[in-house]
Design an enzyme around this catalytic site. Structure first.
Site, PDB file in Angstrom:
ATOM      1  N   GLY A  72       1.086  -1.452   4.258  1.00  0.00           N
ATOM      2  CA  GLY A  72       1.535  -0.113   3.886  1.00  0.00           C
ATOM      3  C   GLY A  72       2.362   0.543   4.963  1.00  0.00           C
ATOM      4  O   GLY A  72       3.585   0.567   4.913  1.00  0.00           O
ATOM      5  N   HIS A 126      -3.832  -4.788   7.716  1.00  0.00           N
ATOM      6  CA  HIS A 126      -3.945  -3.752   8.741  1.00  0.00           C
ATOM      7  C   HIS A 126      -3.041  -4.092   9.926  1.00  0.00           C
ATOM      8  O   HIS A 126      -3.306  -5.035  10.653  1.00  0.00           O
ATOM      9  CB  HIS A 126      -5.378  -3.531   9.231  1.00  0.00           C
ATOM     10  CG  HIS A 126      -5.584  -2.115   9.679  1.00  0.00           C
ATOM     11  ND1 HIS A 126      -6.046  -1.121   8.834  1.00  0.00           N
ATOM     12  CD2 HIS A 126      -5.329  -1.508  10.853  1.00  0.00           C
ATOM     13  CE1 HIS A 126      -6.077   0.023   9.485  1.00  0.00           C
ATOM     14  NE2 HIS A 126      -5.647  -0.181  10.712  1.00  0.00           N
ATOM     15  N   ASN A 141       0.850  -1.186   0.000  1.00  0.00           N
ATOM     16  CA  ASN A 141       0.000   0.000   0.000  1.00  0.00           C
ATOM     17  C   ASN A 141       0.891   1.243   0.000  1.00  0.00           C
ATOM     18  O   ASN A 141       1.702   1.436   0.911  1.00  0.00           O
ATOM     19  CB  ASN A 141      -0.897  -0.032   1.245  1.00  0.00           C
ATOM     20  CG  ASN A 141      -1.875   1.130   1.280  1.00  0.00           C
ATOM     21  OD1 ASN A 141      -1.548   2.252   0.918  1.00  0.00           O
ATOM     22  ND2 ASN A 141      -3.082   0.871   1.743  1.00  0.00           N
ATOM     23  N   GLU A 178      -8.641   0.097  -2.736  1.00  0.00           N
ATOM     24  CA  GLU A 178      -9.521  -0.019  -1.570  1.00  0.00           C
ATOM     25  C   GLU A 178     -10.324   1.254  -1.444  1.00  0.00           C
ATOM     26  O   GLU A 178      -9.834   2.332  -1.763  1.00  0.00           O
ATOM     27  CB  GLU A 178      -8.694  -0.102  -0.273  1.00  0.00           C
ATOM     28  CG  GLU A 178      -7.848  -1.308  -0.127  1.00  0.00           C
ATOM     29  CD  GLU A 178      -7.127  -1.306   1.222  1.00  0.00           C
ATOM     30  OE1 GLU A 178      -7.163  -0.290   1.959  1.00  0.00           O
ATOM     31  OE2 GLU A 178      -6.519  -2.327   1.534  1.00  0.00           O
ATOM     32  N   HIS A 182      -5.549   3.437  -1.507  1.00  0.00           N
ATOM     33  CA  HIS A 182      -6.846   3.690  -0.873  1.00  0.00           C
ATOM     34  C   HIS A 182      -7.145   5.179  -1.005  1.00  0.00           C
ATOM     35  O   HIS A 182      -6.847   5.965  -0.107  1.00  0.00           O
ATOM     36  CB  HIS A 182      -6.806   3.273   0.603  1.00  0.00           C
ATOM     37  CG  HIS A 182      -8.129   3.335   1.298  1.00  0.00           C
ATOM     38  ND1 HIS A 182      -8.464   2.505   2.330  1.00  0.00           N
ATOM     39  CD2 HIS A 182      -9.216   4.122   1.092  1.00  0.00           C
ATOM     40  CE1 HIS A 182      -9.698   2.793   2.748  1.00  0.00           C
ATOM     41  NE2 HIS A 182     -10.157   3.768   2.004  1.00  0.00           N
TER      42      HIS A 182
END
Length: 241
Positions: free
Chosen positions: A217, A194, A10, A73, A46
């Site tokens: 990320g 996450h 990410n 995302e 995202h």
């Protein structure tokens, strides 16, 4: 059989750094290209409505140059987001139930309550040839609810695992393991993301070896400040080995 788990990086934080100065340093497109070259299996972005990190224009440009897998995302309640995904046609869209102005995603979908809505949205993306992943908490009912929507995959929201890993890793991974087992029985692909990092990733993968993809990320970019981006991608890939 050894199951390969893809590492999708990410790059939101690279865009945050760029935006903080207003110029084009670091160059988000170059970063996406280099991250692929350094061995990542995909790029995740995202975009949020305020474009505080990844801009909609970044997404369009990245799509043109990407050679691995592109995962976008975001919150499908934003019409602008849906239009962007349908326009750029990434390999995968990950639907996240963010609220407006949320700093980072902090909960999965209630796939039972929102079943009709999700079923409808998933169909929109799938008809455009885009694989769909639903962000869910490690709860059996939510996994079953996800399967009922027709989604291709789920993404297990791993903050709870990361938070409890240091004090009780068996306990921390237990709900994820049972959720992943149920997902597998239901024929769902499984992603995770996450707060996964260099310390907790390897154990997670050992416990749930059939996971398709992890998206990382913040921790990876932080590690790169000390260890360098190319090195860090290799280190993370090794955790998945």
């Amino acid at each position: 059989m050894h199951h390969t788990t893809k590492l999708s990086v990410n790059i939101n934080k690279i865009a945050t750094l760029r935006n903080s100065r207003g110029g084009n340093n670091p160059d988000v497109l170059k970063a996406a290209r280099d991250i692929e070259r350094f061995g990542a299996d995909g790029i995740t972005v995202h975009p949020r409505p305020d474009e505080r990190h990844i801009r909609y224009s970044d997404v369009r440009e990245i799509k043109k140059i990407i050679s691995t897998e592109f995962n976008i995302e975001g919150n499908c309640r934003e019409r602008k987001f849906v239009d962007l995904v349908l326009e750029t046609k990434p390999h995968q869209v990950t639907l996240v139930p963010d609220d407006l102005g949320q700093i980072t995603s902090d909960h999965g979908w209630d796939t039972i309550k929102h079943k009709d809505y999700l079923t409808e949205m998933i169909r929109v993306f799938q008809q455009a040839g885009i694989r769909v992943s639903l962000f869910v908490d490690p709860v059996i009912e939510m996994v079953e609810g996800a399967a009922a929507t027709g989604t291709n995959r789920i993404e297990l929201y791993t903050e709870g695992y990361a938070k409890n890993y240091l004090t009780d890793k068996e306990g921390a991974v237990a709900p994820y393991l049972s959720a992943a087992q149920r997902a597998k029985e239901l024929g769902l692909g499984i992603n995770a993301g996450h707060d996964l990092d260099m310390h907790n990733l390897s154990y997670f993968k050992q416990q749930i070896p059939w996971i398709n993809e992890v998206s990382i990320g913040h921790a990876l970019i932080c590690d790169a400040l000390y260890l360098g981006l190319e090195n860090v991608i290799q280190l993370y890939k090794r955790q998945l080995g």
